[in-house]
Design a protein around this motif. Structure first.
Motif, short mmCIF file in Angstrom:
data_model
loop_
_atom_site.label_atom_id
_atom_site.label_comp_id
_atom_site.label_asym_id
_atom_site.label_seq_id
_atom_site.Cartn_x
_atom_site.Cartn_y
_atom_site.Cartn_z
N GLU A 205 2.85 -29.52 -9.20
CA GLU A 205 2.97 -30.01 -10.58
C GLU A 205 3.01 -31.54 -10.56
O GLU A 205 3.66 -32.12 -9.68
N LYS A 206 2.33 -32.18 -11.49
CA LYS A 206 2.36 -33.64 -11.55
C LYS A 206 3.63 -34.09 -12.27
O LYS A 206 3.88 -33.69 -13.41
N ALA A 207 4.41 -34.92 -11.61
CA ALA A 207 5.62 -35.45 -12.24
C ALA A 207 5.25 -36.75 -12.94
O ALA A 207 4.46 -37.54 -12.41
N ILE A 208 5.82 -36.97 -14.13
CA ILE A 208 5.48 -38.18 -14.88
C ILE A 208 6.72 -39.03 -15.06
O ILE A 208 7.75 -38.55 -15.54
N GLY A 209 6.63 -40.29 -14.64
CA GLY A 209 7.78 -41.17 -14.75
C GLY A 209 7.64 -42.37 -13.84
O GLY A 209 6.53 -42.86 -13.64
N GLU A 210 8.74 -42.82 -13.29
CA GLU A 210 8.73 -44.01 -12.44
C GLU A 210 9.35 -43.65 -11.09
O GLU A 210 10.39 -42.98 -11.03
N LYS A 447 7.24 -52.01 -16.60
CA LYS A 447 7.79 -50.74 -16.12
C LYS A 447 8.81 -50.18 -17.12
O LYS A 447 8.81 -48.99 -17.42
N MET A 448 9.67 -51.08 -17.64
CA MET A 448 10.69 -50.63 -18.59
C MET A 448 10.02 -50.10 -19.86
O MET A 448 10.43 -49.08 -20.41
N ASP A 449 8.98 -50.79 -20.33
CA ASP A 449 8.27 -50.34 -21.54
C ASP A 449 7.67 -48.95 -21.31
O ASP A 449 7.76 -48.07 -22.17
N LYS A 450 7.09 -48.77 -20.12
CA LYS A 450 6.46 -47.47 -19.80
C LYS A 450 7.52 -46.36 -19.85
O LYS A 450 7.31 -45.31 -20.47
N ILE A 451 8.66 -46.63 -19.24
CA ILE A 451 9.71 -45.61 -19.17
C ILE A 451 10.24 -45.29 -20.57
O ILE A 451 10.48 -44.12 -20.91
#
Ligand code: AMP
Ligand code: GLY
Length: 457
Positions: A205-210, A447-451
């Motif tokens: 499974e692809k995990a999405i995050g940082e 990175k923070m904006d993405k999260i």
């Protein structure tokens, strides 16, 4: 079983320590070993790392997987303790070979290192012991069945060879392939060409995050977790481009990351602790440094991979901060007394940037001269770790791998980043490449904006 180790305060005979590996991670390990008293350092390298060469009393120029040759060398030189940096000698059974000859080794056996070298086994251990942070997965030898599984997961998958591929075998949907057919082509290649050593593929499974890294010391029973680090695997600024061995990394003075709270840190450390306990149950006790690669998702931390060693570059963020005597720590890992140890870590932020040959990730420009002004680098305050370079007539030249790393260490992330950049000014070559964005405020904000957009925090 408890090991009887040398009394380092006896001060009569020097302790002979051998470090296997010729990269920047091993340079950082050698550096910390040399801070202990009464050490004679030996090393095994397949390239001449000038930093390790300067620290070593003697070295063996040999491939790290030549376990018979290394075994002979260790016995001839009457080495007391061996540390192993990279994964390939672990998989080749170097620790087993040395242990069977009565040599102390602060690194896992081949069986314990399967947690890194056999991705299917690792996932099955997580399942068997009901460890948190799992991802759905299946392994296939049959392409049609693999295709059905990818369709069941709506194409949101990661395709992995089972064994080691030097960090270059993983393909993530949306990043490395866009259609199920493209994924199937790669699966076909893995199965038919035995990429990673087996005619088998792991689909996850692809995990999405940082992503983040948690490294720890293990004595087989308990762990001491270290400050968190974030590596940057992508070649290009803004975390774009192909995956590499790692272009650089940072850590913060509080041991956390801007997007990782203390409770997520503790959750991740508890996962590593459970993995150590499960390996003990499986009768493959894990001794040495262990590495957890996690992804913070909106369901908490997920396990991406477990490595049976320090990370490279992550070792260079953490080891220079350690004030505890490293030989004492090895001793505690060997005699199961880690739980009684308190380690001292300097509360500093770090930024590590790798200098790599131009073309790294596709076709590296090898044999290019790199000019260093060592005195000015030292005056900048940053630390220099050599990696895969060739030395000829007092000059260093690029190989196809990463060349050297500079680490800035300071009170804040931005001052560590500036220190690292100050040091980089004294490294010159027409054909090198550096990801200058690592550790910058702009990249951290991105990175923070993405999260936040992913509703993770
Ligand atoms: P690995 O060699 O397993 O560390 O994978 C290399 C890189 O692929 C990782 O650092 C991640 O960026 C990515 N990756 C691996 N597994 C996954 C996963 N299950 N979900 C999302 N990304 C992944
Ligand atoms: N930094 C990634 C690794 O050491 O595998």
């Amino acid at each position: 079983m408890k090991f009887i180790f040398i009394n380092i305060n006896a001060g009569v005979v020097n302790i002979k320590v051998l470090v296997v590996g010729g990269g920047a991670r091993e340079h950082a390990i050698c550096d910390i070993i040399k801070k202990s008293n009464n050490i004679d350092l030996y090393s095994v390298m397949s390239n001449i790392n000038p930093g390790i060469e300067a620290l070593s009393k003697e070295y063996l120029f040999e491939k790290e997987t030549e376990i018979d040759r290394i075994g002979e060398y260790v016995i001839n030189k009457k080495i007391d303790l061996v540390l192993i940096g990279p994964e390939s000698p672990l998989e080749a059974g170097l620790a087993n070979k040395l242990l069977s000859n009565g040599v102390l080794v602060c690194a896992p056996t081949k069986e314990a290192a399967r947690i890194e070298t056999d991705k299917e086994w690792m996932r099955n251990i997580l399942k068997k012991y009901n460890i948190e942070g799992q991802l759905q997965f299946e392994c296939f030898k049959d392409i049609d069945k693999a295709k059905n599984y990818i369709e069941d997961l709506n194409g949101q998958v990661v395709i992995k060879p089972i064994g080691l591929t030097g960090g270059k075998g993983v393909r993530v949907s949306g990043d490395h392939f866009n259609t199920i057919d493209e994924g199937i082509d790669y699966i076909d290649k893995i199965i038919n060409k035995k990429i990673g050593g087996k005619s088998k593929v792991l689909i996850e499974e692809k995990a999405i995050g940082e992503e983040f890294t948690l490294q720890a010391f293990s004595d087989g029973i308990s762990i001491i977790p270290l400050p968190l680090v974030q590596d940057h695997k992508r070649l290009l600024p803004g975390d774009n481009g192909p995956n590499t061995g790692g272009m650089g990394s940072y850590s913060l003075s509080n041991g956390l990351l801007p997007f990782i709270s203390k409770s997520i840190y503790e959750e991740s450390a508890a996962i590593l602790q459970k993995i150590i306990e499960s390996l003990y149950q499986e009768k493959c006790k894990f001794i040495g440094p262990i590495y957890g690669q996690f992804m913070l998702t909106n369901e908490g931390p997920k396990i991406i991979e477990i490595n049976a060693r320090f990370g490279d570059p992550e070792a260079m963020n953490v080891l220079p901060l350690l004030s505890t005597d490293y030989i004492d720590l090895c001793n505690a890992m060997l005699d199961e007394t880690l739980s009684t140890k308190k380690i001292k870590i300097k509360k500093k932020s770090t930024v590590c940037k790798y200098v790599v040959p131009e073309g790294y990730g596709t076709k590296s420009m090898t044999g290019e001269k790199i000019m260093l002004n060592i005195e000015d680098i030292i005056n900048s305050g940053s630390k220099l770790y050599y990696a895969s370079v060739n030395k000829k007539n007092d000059h260093i030249y690029t190989t196809s791998s990463r060349s050297l790393a500079l680490v800035g260490i300071s009170n804040s992330l931005s001052s560590a980043e500036m220190m690292c950049e100050d040091g980089l000014k004294f490294i010159e070559s027409e054909h090198i490449y550096i990801r200058h964005d690592i550790g910058t405020t702009e990249l951290m904000q991105m990175k923070m904006d993405k999260i936040k957009n992913l509703n993770i925090i």
